[in-house]
Design a protein around this motif. Structure first.
Motif, PDB file in Angstrom:
ATOM      1  N   ASN A  42       0.793  -1.235   0.000  1.00 35.78           N
ATOM      2  CA  ASN A  42       0.000   0.000   0.000  1.00 35.78           C
ATOM      3  C   ASN A  42       0.822   1.282   0.000  1.00 35.78           C
ATOM      4  N   ARG A  43       2.089   1.191   0.431  1.00 26.34           N
ATOM      5  CA  ARG A  43       2.866   2.430   0.529  1.00 26.34           C
ATOM      6  C   ARG A  43       3.183   3.016  -0.854  1.00 26.34           C
ATOM      7  N   PHE A  44       2.986   2.215  -1.897  1.00 23.07           N
ATOM      8  CA  PHE A  44       3.231   2.711  -3.255  1.00 23.07           C
ATOM      9  C   PHE A  44       1.966   3.282  -3.903  1.00 23.07           C
ATOM     10  N   ARG A  45       0.872   3.211  -3.190  1.00 16.85           N
ATOM     11  CA  ARG A  45      -0.428   3.475  -3.815  1.00 16.85           C
ATOM     12  C   ARG A  45      -0.564   4.890  -4.382  1.00 16.85           C
ATOM     13  N   PHE A  46      -0.018   5.870  -3.681  1.00 12.22           N
ATOM     14  CA  PHE A  46      -0.225   7.260  -4.129  1.00 12.22           C
ATOM     15  C   PHE A  46       1.042   7.868  -4.743  1.00 12.22           C
ATOM     16  N   ARG A  47       1.941   6.989  -5.157  1.00 12.33           N
ATOM     17  CA  ARG A  47       3.135   7.484  -5.853  1.00 12.33           C
ATOM     18  C   ARG A  47       2.845   7.635  -7.352  1.00 12.33           C
ATOM     19  N   TYR A  48       3.681   8.453  -7.978  1.00 10.00           N
ATOM     20  CA  TYR A  48       3.573   8.663  -9.426  1.00 10.00           C
ATOM     21  C   TYR A  48       4.700   7.895 -10.118  1.00 10.00           C
ATOM     22  N   PRO A  49       4.538   7.597 -11.432  1.00 10.31           N
ATOM     23  CA  PRO A  49       5.567   6.807 -12.123  1.00 10.31           C
ATOM     24  C   PRO A  49       6.998   7.316 -11.929  1.00 10.31           C
ATOM     25  N   HIS A  50       7.194   8.644 -11.915  1.00 11.26           N
ATOM     26  CA  HIS A  50       8.576   9.146 -11.793  1.00 11.26           C
ATOM     27  C   HIS A  50       9.175   8.869 -10.409  1.00 11.26           C
ATOM     28  N   GLN A  51       8.310   8.475  -9.451  1.00  9.32           N
ATOM     29  CA  GLN A  51       8.810   8.151  -8.101  1.00  9.32           C
ATOM     30  C   GLN A  51       9.093   6.648  -7.949  1.00  9.32           C
ATOM     31  N   LEU A  52       8.967   5.922  -9.050  1.00  5.73           N
ATOM     32  CA  LEU A  52       9.160   4.470  -9.003  1.00  5.73           C
ATOM     33  C   LEU A  52      10.362   4.061  -9.852  1.00  5.73           C
ATOM     34  N   SER A  53      10.989   2.953  -9.477  1.00  6.50           N
ATOM     35  CA  SER A  53      12.067   2.380 -10.307  1.00  6.50           C
ATOM     36  C   SER A  53      11.430   1.646 -11.491  1.00  6.50           C
ATOM     37  N   GLY A  54      12.259   1.249 -12.455  1.00  4.47           N
ATOM     38  CA  GLY A  54      11.755   0.514 -13.613  1.00  4.47           C
ATOM     39  C   GLY A  54      11.024  -0.761 -13.222  1.00  4.47           C
ATOM     40  N   GLY A  55      11.607  -1.504 -12.288  1.00  4.66           N
ATOM     41  CA  GLY A  55      10.982  -2.750 -11.838  1.00  4.66           C
ATOM     42  C   GLY A  55       9.648  -2.506 -11.149  1.00  4.66           C
ATOM     43  N   GLN A  56       9.585  -1.422 -10.339  1.00  2.00           N
ATOM     44  CA  GLN A  56       8.321  -1.082  -9.659  1.00  2.00           C
ATOM     45  C   GLN A  56       7.252  -0.675 -10.674  1.00  2.00           C
ATOM     46  N   ARG A  57       7.667   0.078 -11.698  1.00  2.13           N
ATOM     47  CA  ARG A  57       6.704   0.457 -12.739  1.00  2.13           C
ATOM     48  C   ARG A  57       6.156  -0.764 -13.456  1.00  2.13           C
ATOM     49  N   GLN A  58       7.057  -1.726 -13.742  1.00  2.00           N
ATOM     50  CA  GLN A  58       6.572  -2.926 -14.431  1.00  2.00           C
ATOM     51  C   GLN A  58       5.625  -3.714 -13.535  1.00  2.00           C
TER      52      GLN A  58
END
Length: 253
Positions: free
Chosen positions: A132-148
């Motif tokens: 859940n801690r990733f729920r309100f993040r935007y793509p630029h705040q994520l690594s490539g693996g997290q985006r996938q």
């Protein structure tokens, strides 16, 4: 029952003198729960087959059946997209930069007619190992693996039967590739999914797929089992070339 059956599939771009035949006379079938690979060099036609299944390649002839139903042209129904979803190669391009993870998943669930959206978003994030801690993040705040992982969660939102995976790890760092492949293996088992996976990377396909079709210049030259691949039992010279290149690359690494 076969989840996907392809017979005499031809796909082309352009007309007349400008016509390019991208795929010629392809045929294979994928059983329920199977993971099937399409392997070959760039431009061999593997991703084009996925695009024809999903309606993104407008001109084709032959037969494509999904769960026994023949597909026509390039229009696909909403019911089709509930059953079949695609995960693209580039997690950077496939997510909207101004939408948070929550918006991406909530919107997809809403479009798929799902209820309990809040609870489902939490479950999807949990399923792909984000939480859940990733729920309100935007793509630029994520690594490539997290985006996938988010892209995979979005593909799972409508509870499909079939995932089409177009080079799902090739844009990622080697260290992250294995994590995503292991996640996909777990999800297939957990959700009883059928996969068709495109890759130019033989070790990836050996890890992921029960069987694979080897493509060269738009044609399927050989269909092999995972065991054939591991025992290096290739009949076609092009497959042997791919195997040799993969072994020498692995040895060099």
């Amino acid at each position: 029952m076969s989840m996907i059956e392809i017979e005499n599939l031809n796909i082309w771009f352009g007309e007349g003198v400008d016509r390019v035949d991208a795929v010629r006379d392809a045929a294979f079938s994928v059983a329920r729960g199977e993971s099937f690979g399409l392997v070959g060099e760039s431009g061999s036609g593997k991703s084009t087959i996925l695009r024809a299944i999903t309606g993104l390649a407008p001109t084709w002839s032959g037969t494509i059946r999904v769960e026994g139903e023949p597909l026509q042209g390039h229009r696909r129904s909403r019911a089709f997209y509930k059953r079949v979803q695609m995960v693209f190669q580039d997690p950077y391009a496939s997510l909207h930069p101004r939408q948070s993870v929550d918006q991406v998943l909530s919107e997809t669930l809403h479009l798929q007619g799902m209820k309990d959206i809040n609870k489902r978003v939490e479950k999807l994030l949990q399923d792909v190992g984000l939480g859940n801690r990733f729920r309100f993040r935007y793509p630029h705040q994520l690594s490539g693996g997290q985006r996938q992982r988010v892209a995979i969660a979005r593909a799972l939102a409508g509870e499909p039967d079939i995932l089409l995976l177009d080079e799902p790890t090739s844009a990622l760092d080697v260290s992250v590739q294995a994590e995503i492949l292991n996640l996909l293996t777990d999800l297939r088992e957990e959700h009883k999914l059928t996969y068709v996976m495109v890759s130019h990377d033989l070790p990836v396909v050996a890890h992921m797929c029960d069987r694979l079709a080897v493509m060269q210049q738009g044609e399927i030259v050989e269909v092999m089992t995972q065991d054939d691949l591991r025992q290096l039992r290739a009949r076609h010279p092009y497959t042997r070339t791919l195997l040799d290149a993969s072994i020498s690359h692995h040895d060099a690494g």
